[in-house]
Scaffold this active site. Structure first.
Site, PDB file in Angstrom:
ATOM      1  CB  SER A 298      -0.962   0.007   1.189  1.00  0.00           C
ATOM      2  OG  SER A 298      -2.035  -0.873   0.950  1.00  0.00           O
TER       3      SER A 298
ATOM      4  CE1 TYR B 125      -6.193   1.691   2.938  1.00  0.00           C
ATOM      5  CE2 TYR B 125      -5.892  -0.675   3.201  1.00  0.00           C
ATOM      6  CZ  TYR B 125      -5.401   0.561   2.822  1.00  0.00           C
ATOM      7  OH  TYR B 125      -4.127   0.666   2.315  1.00  0.00           O
TER       8      TYR B 125
END
Length: 420
Positions: free
Chosen positions: A80, A193
């Site tokens: 990420s 998320y």
């Protein structure tokens, strides 16, 4: 796709560094000796171009017969930490007038939102129950995790939906395979998320006709002299021979680490995954991060930097974000970066913002994010500092290793304070 375990999370930090207080360098060395961490690289600097620290140690692979040293140019899966590249690329596309932050992305990405909102699952019929969303999903929603999407590997409801279709979470070669999902809430009303950055990268690809990598090479990497970032290290002989292997501890975080031989970081992914598919070295990632700290004009105009760093969550979404982080030990570990729960946090396109500082570590308003194999970056604009910590160890965002990175960050804060 079980990426982490809730068990024993609260014990991991203390067990790794049990004993008298030691320096961050000694702590990293101790982790290497205990075989909790095979290898690592850390770099920090300030806004004025001063190098505060850089070091790599340990080994890059636990594979039999191949244990090269971990170096500053070792190539790691960024996970990420890719998102910051994609956020900058999206703001460049906005500047160029080829995308808009607040236009419905379904004009270019008809897959986005095409199922509507999955409200619950009918077990008797083995199918989801949906309602149509009223608010179109925008690029702003995708980059702020307020789109209504959630990663299916993080959602029990979406995991059940996948299973009903004979599918596994987050598998397949393309963004469309991995992220064409039902929404879970009305866009703009909450926070979960998600793979929104993957869709954001796909948006750039469809409007430009080029790959996300090519867009980044031309607009980010070449202007900054970066050569060691790519989505396809296997196609780069100059990088593939420096590629670190992902290692793992036990599910409960106990060593010694072993080679995670069967772990595929991208779960069959072949696309440029803007949310987590890039690979790169600590040296070149720091070069990029330092440019962002300086608000380098080769990347963005001042107003675009303002938008990149602006808190994007209204009070309702901010509360949802903080409640989300506190909802389980796994959320606190994986998304909360093992930061104190009492620190209020919000979200920008660049990543998480810590609204309160932490004594001896960071000023209020510091930006922090990381990636699955216990990776970590921070931008402290008030102090004028940034840093990266690279490694390739599972379970994801292992608290014991994040604590090492925290000690590194504190030491750099202290070192910088002394030279001011």
């Amino acid at each position: 796709m079980a990426l982490f375990s809730d068990t024993k999370v609260s014990q991991q930090r203390d067990e790794l560094l049990a004993g008298p207080a030691i320096s961050f360098e000694e702590a990293y060395s101790e982790a290497l000796k205990k075989k909790v961490l095979p290898g690592y690289a850390v770099i920090a600097g300030d806004r004025n171009g001063n190098s505060l620290y850089s070091k790599a140690d340990g080994i890059a692979s636990l594979k039999e017969g191949s244990q090269p040293p971990f170096q500053l140019d070792t190539i790691c899966w960024l996970a990420s930490m890719t998102k910051l590249f994609t956020a900058v690329a999206c703001m460049q596309a906005v500047e160029a007038g080829i995308v808009d932050l607040d236009e419905p992305v379904s004009k270019i990405l008809p897959e986005v939102g095409n199922y509507g909102i999955l409200t619950h699952f009918d077990d008797e019929k083995n199918e989801g129950v949906y309602v149509q969303h009223k608010t179109p999903v925008t690029l702003r929603h995708l980059l702020s995790h307020t789109s209504g999407y959630e990663y299916d590997w993080f959602s029990p409801l979406l995991a059940k939906w996948r299973a009903s279709r004979g599918e596994l979470p987050w598998t397949g070669p393309t963004v469309e395979d991995k992220s064409t999902l039902p929404l879970l809430f009305e866009p703009g009303t909450s926070f979960l998320y998600s793979g929104g950055f993957d869709w954001a990268g796909k948006l750039i690809e469809r409007v430009t006709g080029n790959t996300l990598e090519q867009f980044m090479v031309e607009r980010i990497f070449e202007p900054l002299g970066i050569k060691d970032i790519t989505f396809y290290p296997d196609k780069r002989p100059d990088m593939s021979n420096r590629l670190a292997a992902v290692s793992t501890l036990s599910e409960t975080g106990e060593g010694p680490a072993v080679d995670a031989a069967t772990f595929d970081p991208l779960f069959g992914g072949k696309d440029c995954l803007g949310g987590g598919g890039a690979y790169g070295s600590a040296g070149d990632y720091f070069k990029f991060l330092h440019a962002v700290l300086r608000r380098d004009s080769r990347l963005l105009k001042p107003e675009s930097y303002d938008e990149l760093f602006k808190p994007q969550l209204d009070e309702q979404c901010k509360k949802a974000f903080n409640d989300y982080l506190r909802s389980s030990p796994a959320h606190a570990q994986y998304l909360g970066m093992s930061l104190p729960g009492e620190i209020e946090k919000t979200w920008s396109f660049a990543g998480m913002i810590c609204e309160q500082g932490q004594e001896g570590r960071m000023e209020d308003g510091t930006y922090i994010w990381g990636g699955v194999p216990s990776m970590y970056w921070y931008l402290d604009f008030k102090a004028g500092l940034c840093g990266v910590a690279f490694c390739q160890i599972l379970p994801p965002m292992f608290p014991g290793v994040l604590h090492l990175h925290e000690q590194f960050q504190k030491a750099m804060y202290e070192k910088h304070a002394k030279i001011q």
